[in-house]
Design an enzyme around this catalytic site. Structure first.
Site, mmCIF file in Angstrom:
data_model
loop_
_atom_site.group_PDB
_atom_site.id
_atom_site.type_symbol
_atom_site.label_atom_id
_atom_site.label_comp_id
_atom_site.label_asym_id
_atom_site.label_seq_id
_atom_site.Cartn_x
_atom_site.Cartn_y
_atom_site.Cartn_z
ATOM 1 N N GLY A 13 2.017 -13.686 0.684
ATOM 2 C CA GLY A 13 1.765 -12.263 0.439
ATOM 3 C C GLY A 13 1.530 -11.980 -1.028
ATOM 4 O O GLY A 13 2.104 -11.054 -1.599
ATOM 5 N N SER A 15 -1.431 -11.197 -2.394
ATOM 6 C CA SER A 15 -2.645 -10.416 -2.649
ATOM 7 C C SER A 15 -2.343 -9.073 -3.294
ATOM 8 O O SER A 15 -3.209 -8.461 -3.917
ATOM 9 C CB SER A 15 -3.392 -10.185 -1.329
ATOM 10 N N VAL A 65 1.776 -15.415 8.309
ATOM 11 C CA VAL A 65 3.011 -16.220 8.283
ATOM 12 C C VAL A 65 3.821 -16.104 9.577
ATOM 13 O O VAL A 65 4.706 -16.920 9.835
ATOM 14 C CB VAL A 65 3.917 -15.892 7.066
ATOM 15 N N TYR A 156 13.800 -3.913 10.023
ATOM 16 C CA TYR A 156 13.600 -4.456 8.669
ATOM 17 C C TYR A 156 14.931 -4.949 8.083
ATOM 18 O O TYR A 156 15.002 -6.044 7.508
ATOM 19 C CB TYR A 156 12.999 -3.348 7.804
ATOM 20 N N ALA A 158 17.544 -5.960 9.698
ATOM 21 C CA ALA A 158 17.933 -7.189 10.415
ATOM 22 C C ALA A 158 17.152 -8.386 9.878
ATOM 23 O O ALA A 158 17.713 -9.460 9.643
ATOM 24 C CB ALA A 158 17.680 -7.026 11.914
HETATM 25 P P1 NAP Z 1 3.026 -4.815 -0.061
HETATM 26 O O1 NAP Z 1 2.528 -4.213 -1.331
HETATM 27 O O2 NAP Z 1 2.869 -4.089 1.222
HETATM 28 O O3 NAP Z 1 2.382 -6.287 0.074
HETATM 29 C C1 NAP Z 1 2.733 -7.072 1.166
HETATM 30 C C2 NAP Z 1 2.131 -8.442 1.002
HETATM 31 O O4 NAP Z 1 2.547 -9.235 2.127
HETATM 32 C C3 NAP Z 1 0.621 -8.430 1.005
HETATM 33 O O5 NAP Z 1 0.140 -9.423 0.136
HETATM 34 C C4 NAP Z 1 0.294 -8.798 2.455
HETATM 35 O O6 NAP Z 1 -0.941 -9.462 2.620
HETATM 36 C C5 NAP Z 1 1.399 -9.754 2.757
HETATM 37 N N1 NAP Z 1 1.625 -9.891 4.197
HETATM 38 C C6 NAP Z 1 2.039 -8.966 5.075
HETATM 39 N N2 NAP Z 1 2.117 -9.476 6.308
HETATM 40 C C7 NAP Z 1 1.725 -10.769 6.190
HETATM 41 C C8 NAP Z 1 1.575 -11.828 7.115
HETATM 42 N N3 NAP Z 1 1.860 -11.662 8.418
HETATM 43 N N4 NAP Z 1 1.151 -13.025 6.652
HETATM 44 C C9 NAP Z 1 0.871 -13.209 5.341
HETATM 45 N N5 NAP Z 1 0.977 -12.242 4.424
HETATM 46 C C10 NAP Z 1 1.405 -11.036 4.850
HETATM 47 O O7 NAP Z 1 4.583 -5.130 -0.169
HETATM 48 P P2 NAP Z 1 5.565 -5.309 -1.431
HETATM 49 O O8 NAP Z 1 6.210 -4.011 -1.673
HETATM 50 O O9 NAP Z 1 4.871 -6.028 -2.516
HETATM 51 O O10 NAP Z 1 6.664 -6.239 -0.744
HETATM 52 C C11 NAP Z 1 6.735 -7.631 -0.981
HETATM 53 C C12 NAP Z 1 8.057 -8.133 -0.439
HETATM 54 O O11 NAP Z 1 9.132 -7.437 -1.095
HETATM 55 C C13 NAP Z 1 8.249 -7.870 1.053
HETATM 56 O O12 NAP Z 1 8.938 -8.945 1.643
HETATM 57 C C14 NAP Z 1 9.113 -6.621 1.083
HETATM 58 O O13 NAP Z 1 9.845 -6.524 2.269
HETATM 59 C C15 NAP Z 1 9.979 -6.855 -0.127
HETATM 60 N N6 NAP Z 1 10.581 -5.638 -0.679
HETATM 61 C C16 NAP Z 1 9.825 -4.628 -1.166
HETATM 62 C C17 NAP Z 1 10.442 -3.494 -1.681
HETATM 63 C C18 NAP Z 1 9.683 -2.342 -2.244
HETATM 64 O O14 NAP Z 1 10.325 -1.323 -2.588
HETATM 65 N N7 NAP Z 1 8.368 -2.414 -2.412
HETATM 66 C C19 NAP Z 1 11.830 -3.408 -1.669
HETATM 67 C C20 NAP Z 1 12.586 -4.458 -1.153
HETATM 68 C C21 NAP Z 1 11.943 -5.584 -0.661
HETATM 69 P P3 NAP Z 1 -2.324 -8.639 2.935
HETATM 70 O O15 NAP Z 1 -2.637 -7.932 1.643
HETATM 71 O O16 NAP Z 1 -3.293 -9.670 3.272
HETATM 72 O O17 NAP Z 1 -1.984 -7.687 4.014
#
Ligand code: NAP
Length: 248
Positions: A13, A15, A65, A156, A158
């Site tokens: 992830g 991108s 994934v 989420y 869980a």
């Molecule tokens: P985001 O901006 O929505 O980006 C999600 C990334 O995950 C994208 O690159 C997406 O790829 C990729 N992705 C989603 N489903 C996928 C799959 N099935 N296979 C491969 N890649 C996949 O999210 P983010 O906020 O950066 O979050 C990144 C991580 O941090 C996540 O695990 C999230 O749960 C965790 N997190 C985020 C926050 C927050 O406040 N933002 C807080 C706590 C934890 P595509 O672009 O190709 O869709």
């Protein structure tokens, strides 16, 4: 500053958002990168281009994934490009928020399949290689929600609590092989994932953050790069909160 020259990293992830920030930072410090994405091909290519433009090495690997066969194929392609795997960052994640009584089984399952099972598939294949190398770093992106829970996020929370359990179990299994496994629990970070929240929800969240601001993806990346580097050689099985004090 940690140097990752001669090391390779796979960031799932990567991108967008936090994964992109981690990939860019690892590359800036010398690592050769694999940028995984699911649907955002152009954005993943742009991250790789950004790395190459500054003299770095990056390949783009599409894989959902949540699909074990796709993950297997991704690792096969990774090892066609690179001989070793030093750093795995399990960052790919999704939300499908709904209150418990209205949550659909598909919403529950999709989040578990991507966030939890996806991390397991990648961790297993990475560990096999790292055991042979007798070295490696695995960094799993959990969440505040996985430690403390969050209304509307039974699925989420869980998945992210599961990631923490998996991190600790794997750390115990792999510690003797020179491999560390740690988790990061971000709080509220400004990315596409949180952009959809209403202004009212954002204000409610902000009021509970001692630092009174939303975090940046780069601030999570800093913790990930620390855990990936030599300075964190004796840290394993830990969960590092990057949340402006939200979890105090
Ligand atoms: P985001 O901006 O929505 O980006 C999600 C990334 O995950 C994208 O690159 C997406 O790829 C990729 N992705 C989603 N489903 C996928 C799959 N099935 N296979 C491969 N890649 C996949 O999210 P983010 O906020 O950066 O979050 C990144 C991580 O941090 C996540 O695990 C999230 O749960 C965790 N997190 C985020 C926050 C927050 O406040 N933002 C807080 C706590 C934890 P595509 O672009 O190709 O869709």
């Amino acid at each position: 500053m940690n140097s990752f020259i001669g090391k390779t990293a796979l960031v799932t992830g990567a991108s967008r958002g936090i994964g992109r920030a981690i990939a860019l930072r690892l590359a800036a410090q010398g690592a050769a990168l694999a940028i995984n994405y699911n649907g955002s091909k152009d954005r993943a290519e742009a991250v790789a281009e950004e790395i190459r433009a500054t003299g770095g090495r990056a390949v783009v690997l599409q894989a959902d994934v949540a699909d074990p066969a796709a993950v297997q194929a991704m690792f096969a392609r990774f090892f066609e490009c690179y001989q070793r795997l030093d750093i795995l960052v399990n960052n790919a994640g999704i939300t499908r928020d709904a209150l418990l009584i209205g949550m659909k089984q598909e919403e529950f399952q999709a989040v578990i399949d991507t966030n939890l099972a996806g991390s397991y598939y990648c961790m297993q294949l990475a560990a096999k290689k790292m055991i042979h190398q007798r070295s490696g770093r695995i960094i799993n992106i959990s969440s505040y929600s996985g430690v403390h829970g969050n209304a509307g996020q039974v699925n989420y929370a869980a998945s992210k609590a599961g990631v923490i359990g998996m991190t600790k179990a794997a750390a115990r299994e792999l510690g003797g092989r020179g491999i560390t496994v740690n988790a990061i629990a971000p709080g509220f970070i400004e990315t596409d994932m949180t952009a959809a929240l209403s202004e009212k929800s954002k204000q409610a969240i902000l009021s509970g953050i001692p630092m009174k601001r939303i975090g940046a993806a780069e601030e999570v990346a800093a913790a990930a790069v620390f855990l990936a580097g030599d300075d964190a050689a004796y840290i394993t099985g830990q969960v590092i909160a990057v949340d402006g004090g939200l979890s105090i």
